[in-house]
Every structure is written in C-alpha cells, then in structure tokens.
Write a protein that holds these residues in place. Structure first.
Motif, mmCIF file in Angstrom:
data_model
loop_
_atom_site.group_PDB
_atom_site.id
_atom_site.type_symbol
_atom_site.label_atom_id
_atom_site.label_comp_id
_atom_site.label_asym_id
_atom_site.label_seq_id
_atom_site.Cartn_x
_atom_site.Cartn_y
_atom_site.Cartn_z
ATOM 1 N N ARG A 171 -0.989 5.753 7.162
ATOM 2 C CA ARG A 171 -1.585 6.792 8.003
ATOM 3 C C ARG A 171 -3.078 6.905 7.722
ATOM 4 O O ARG A 171 -3.895 6.984 8.644
ATOM 5 C CB ARG A 171 -0.868 8.127 7.755
ATOM 6 N N ARG A 172 -3.450 6.884 6.466
ATOM 7 C CA ARG A 172 -4.872 6.959 6.110
ATOM 8 C C ARG A 172 -5.635 5.737 6.642
ATOM 9 O O ARG A 172 -6.756 5.858 7.113
ATOM 10 C CB ARG A 172 -5.048 7.068 4.599
ATOM 11 N N ARG A 173 -5.012 4.577 6.523
ATOM 12 C CA ARG A 173 -5.661 3.364 7.026
ATOM 13 C C ARG A 173 -5.833 3.456 8.545
ATOM 14 O O ARG A 173 -6.910 3.197 9.075
ATOM 15 C CB ARG A 173 -4.835 2.133 6.656
ATOM 16 N N ARG A 174 -4.794 3.850 9.253
ATOM 17 C CA ARG A 174 -4.840 3.976 10.710
ATOM 18 C C ARG A 174 -5.879 5.015 11.128
ATOM 19 O O ARG A 174 -6.706 4.771 12.006
ATOM 20 C CB ARG A 174 -3.461 4.357 11.243
ATOM 21 N N ASP A 175 -5.870 6.179 10.457
ATOM 22 C CA ASP A 175 -6.833 7.234 10.781
ATOM 23 C C ASP A 175 -8.250 6.804 10.435
ATOM 24 O O ASP A 175 -9.197 7.153 11.127
ATOM 25 C CB ASP A 175 -6.483 8.535 10.048
ATOM 26 N N GLY A 176 -8.405 6.023 9.370
ATOM 27 C CA GLY A 176 -9.727 5.533 8.968
ATOM 28 C C GLY A 176 -10.299 4.585 10.006
ATOM 29 O O GLY A 176 -11.487 4.615 10.311
ATOM 30 N N TYR A 177 -9.463 3.735 10.568
ATOM 31 C CA TYR A 177 -9.937 2.805 11.595
ATOM 32 C C TYR A 177 -10.303 3.549 12.873
ATOM 33 O O TYR A 177 -11.268 3.214 13.548
ATOM 34 C CB TYR A 177 -8.878 1.752 11.914
ATOM 35 N N ALA A 178 -9.532 4.575 13.182
ATOM 36 C CA ALA A 178 -9.780 5.333 14.415
ATOM 37 C C ALA A 178 -11.119 6.067 14.346
ATOM 38 O O ALA A 178 -11.756 6.295 15.373
ATOM 39 C CB ALA A 178 -8.655 6.328 14.665
ATOM 40 N N ASN A 179 -11.575 6.416 13.179
ATOM 41 C CA ASN A 179 -12.823 7.165 13.017
ATOM 42 C C ASN A 179 -14.058 6.271 12.957
ATOM 43 O O ASN A 179 -15.159 6.748 12.777
ATOM 44 C CB ASN A 179 -12.763 8.026 11.746
ATOM 45 N N VAL A 180 -13.892 4.964 13.098
ATOM 46 C CA VAL A 180 -15.028 4.046 12.994
ATOM 47 C C VAL A 180 -15.379 3.495 14.379
ATOM 48 O O VAL A 180 -15.878 2.399 14.529
ATOM 49 C CB VAL A 180 -14.704 2.903 11.994
ATOM 50 N N GLY A 181 -15.115 4.235 15.412
ATOM 51 C CA GLY A 181 -15.504 3.849 16.764
ATOM 52 C C GLY A 181 -14.725 2.681 17.331
ATOM 53 O O GLY A 181 -15.288 1.798 17.984
ATOM 54 N N GLY A 182 -13.465 2.651 17.091
ATOM 55 C CA GLY A 182 -12.632 1.622 17.683
ATOM 56 C C GLY A 182 -12.591 0.336 16.880
ATOM 57 O O GLY A 182 -11.973 -0.637 17.310
ATOM 58 N N TRP A 183 -13.238 0.286 15.744
ATOM 59 C CA TRP A 183 -13.211 -0.918 14.920
ATOM 60 C C TRP A 183 -11.803 -1.160 14.426
ATOM 61 O O TRP A 183 -11.066 -0.240 14.111
ATOM 62 C CB TRP A 183 -14.180 -0.729 13.742
ATOM 63 N N SER A 184 -11.412 -2.390 14.357
ATOM 64 C CA SER A 184 -10.107 -2.721 13.773
ATOM 65 C C SER A 184 -10.311 -3.848 12.767
ATOM 66 O O SER A 184 -11.299 -4.588 12.837
ATOM 67 C CB SER A 184 -9.116 -3.147 14.871
ATOM 68 N N PRO A 185 -9.413 -3.982 11.827
ATOM 69 C CA PRO A 185 -9.588 -4.995 10.802
ATOM 70 C C PRO A 185 -9.595 -6.402 11.377
ATOM 71 O O PRO A 185 -8.880 -6.692 12.323
ATOM 72 C CB PRO A 185 -8.388 -4.782 9.877
ATOM 73 N N VAL A 186 -10.454 -7.255 10.842
ATOM 74 C CA VAL A 186 -10.548 -8.624 11.332
ATOM 75 C C VAL A 186 -10.042 -9.632 10.317
ATOM 76 O O VAL A 186 -9.755 -10.769 10.667
ATOM 77 C CB VAL A 186 -12.010 -8.977 11.733
ATOM 78 N N LEU A 187 -9.958 -9.258 9.070
ATOM 79 C CA LEU A 187 -9.530 -10.190 8.035
ATOM 80 C C LEU A 187 -8.016 -10.401 8.042
ATOM 81 O O LEU A 187 -7.539 -11.487 7.752
ATOM 82 C CB LEU A 187 -9.952 -9.693 6.651
#
Length: 191
Positions: free
Chosen positions: A171-187
């Motif tokens: 949940r923290r990871r998902r919420d953290g990504y949502a707060n970065v302007g639509g960024w999602s992990p690329v690695l």
C-alpha cells in the motif's frame, strides 16, 4: 483528595532489587512452574483481601498478565523467553521479599517496584503477548465465539502479522508512486 508521590530509585537501589531478584530466582530454581505461578497468584489473592492502594493494584494487574503469559498454551512462549518470565515471577514465589506483605499499606510496595522493574525488563514480551491476545479476541469476535474456546496459536498470529506487514508495504509503495505524478517503477515489471 489524592496525593502524587514519586519514587526515584538510584543505581544502588536498582542493584539491590536486582540482587534480590537473582537470590529469589536461585531459591526457586528447580521448583515446578506451577508452584512459581501459584505463589505469584497467591500474592494477587492476598492483595485483593488486603485492599491495597490503587498504585500498587495497577502493578499487580501487570503481574496477572505475566502469569497469564506463562500459562497461555496458544502463545507458547519459547523456552528462553519462558525462563525470563519465570525468573521475574520467582521473586513472588520466594518468601524472603524486601518488605513483608503483612506490613499495612507498605507491605506490597517492594512487590510493586519489582513488578515495575520486571515490566521494563520484559517490555517486548509483554507487548507481543498483548498483541497476540488482541488478535485472538478479534478473531473470536469475528467468528462469534468465546475467546477462551478459540484455539488460536502463536503461528496463526505470526502469519496474520506477516500478511498485514506485506499489505502495508504494498500500500505504501502504491501510494508513493501515485504521489509522484503518475511515475511508475521501470526497473521491475511484474506481469
């Protein structure tokens, strides 16, 4: 009218209690667990009859938790932890305490201080047991049964905690990504 009294124990005082605890543990070494628990329970019963002051009664309630922890088959303390709790209970199984319990009002003061010291020593075990009991009570309520009849085991509690922690991490990871302007992990892409 109530009165607040603060007791501050110096290093020498704490050392005296530690030595008394070690002596008590030595005196009850080899006695069955049931005897140690019975002696601590006897102290609780005696204190109820004597009508001890509230600040002592609060500490004695904590003693009840230590007794319950040792006897809780579902919690099943590992032997090393069980021995630590029994070492604390040993003081209450030894007749040679610092202030004899028959002394009016103050007879249980040394017991209250020792319980306070034991609580500090066993802080993590006490917190884990409280968490386990809360989990068991929640499960009993969810299932509509009496907590005393629920055969919850330590492993059930540990698994529930593991699942809870993984959910929180995701949940923290998902919420953290949502707060970065639509960024999602690329690695790492799972899919």
């Amino acid at each position: 009218m109530s009165l607040a009294i603060t007791i501050e124990l110096g290093d020498a005082d704490v050392q005296r209690f530690a030595e008394t605890m070690q002596r008590a543990e030595k005196n009850v070494r080899g006695r069955p667990t049931e005897d140690i628990v019975a002696a601590a329970s006897k102290l609780l019963a005696l204190a109820t009859v004597e009508g001890v002051p509230g600040f002592i009664r609060e500490r004695l309630d904590a003693l009840r938790n230590l007794i319950d922890m040792v006897g809780d088959q579902g919690f099943a303390l590992p032997d090393e932890d069980r021995q630590r709790v029994l070492a604390c209970l040993a003081y209450f199984a030894d007749a040679d305490d610092l202030i004899h319990d028959s002394v009016p009002v103050l007879g249980f003061l040394d017991d209250a201080i020792m319980i306070e010291l034991c609580q500090r020593e066993l802080k993590h075990e006490i917190e884990a047991y409280a968490d386990f009991v809360d989990f068991r009570n929640h499960e009993a309520h969810r299932l509509g049964v009496d907590p005393a009849t629920l055969k919850t085991q330590r492993v059930d509690w540990a698994e529930a905690r593991r699942v809870e922690l993984i959910d929180r991490m995701r949940r923290r990871r998902r919420d953290g990504y949502a707060n970065v302007g639509g960024w999602s992990p690329v690695l790492f892409r799972v899919g």
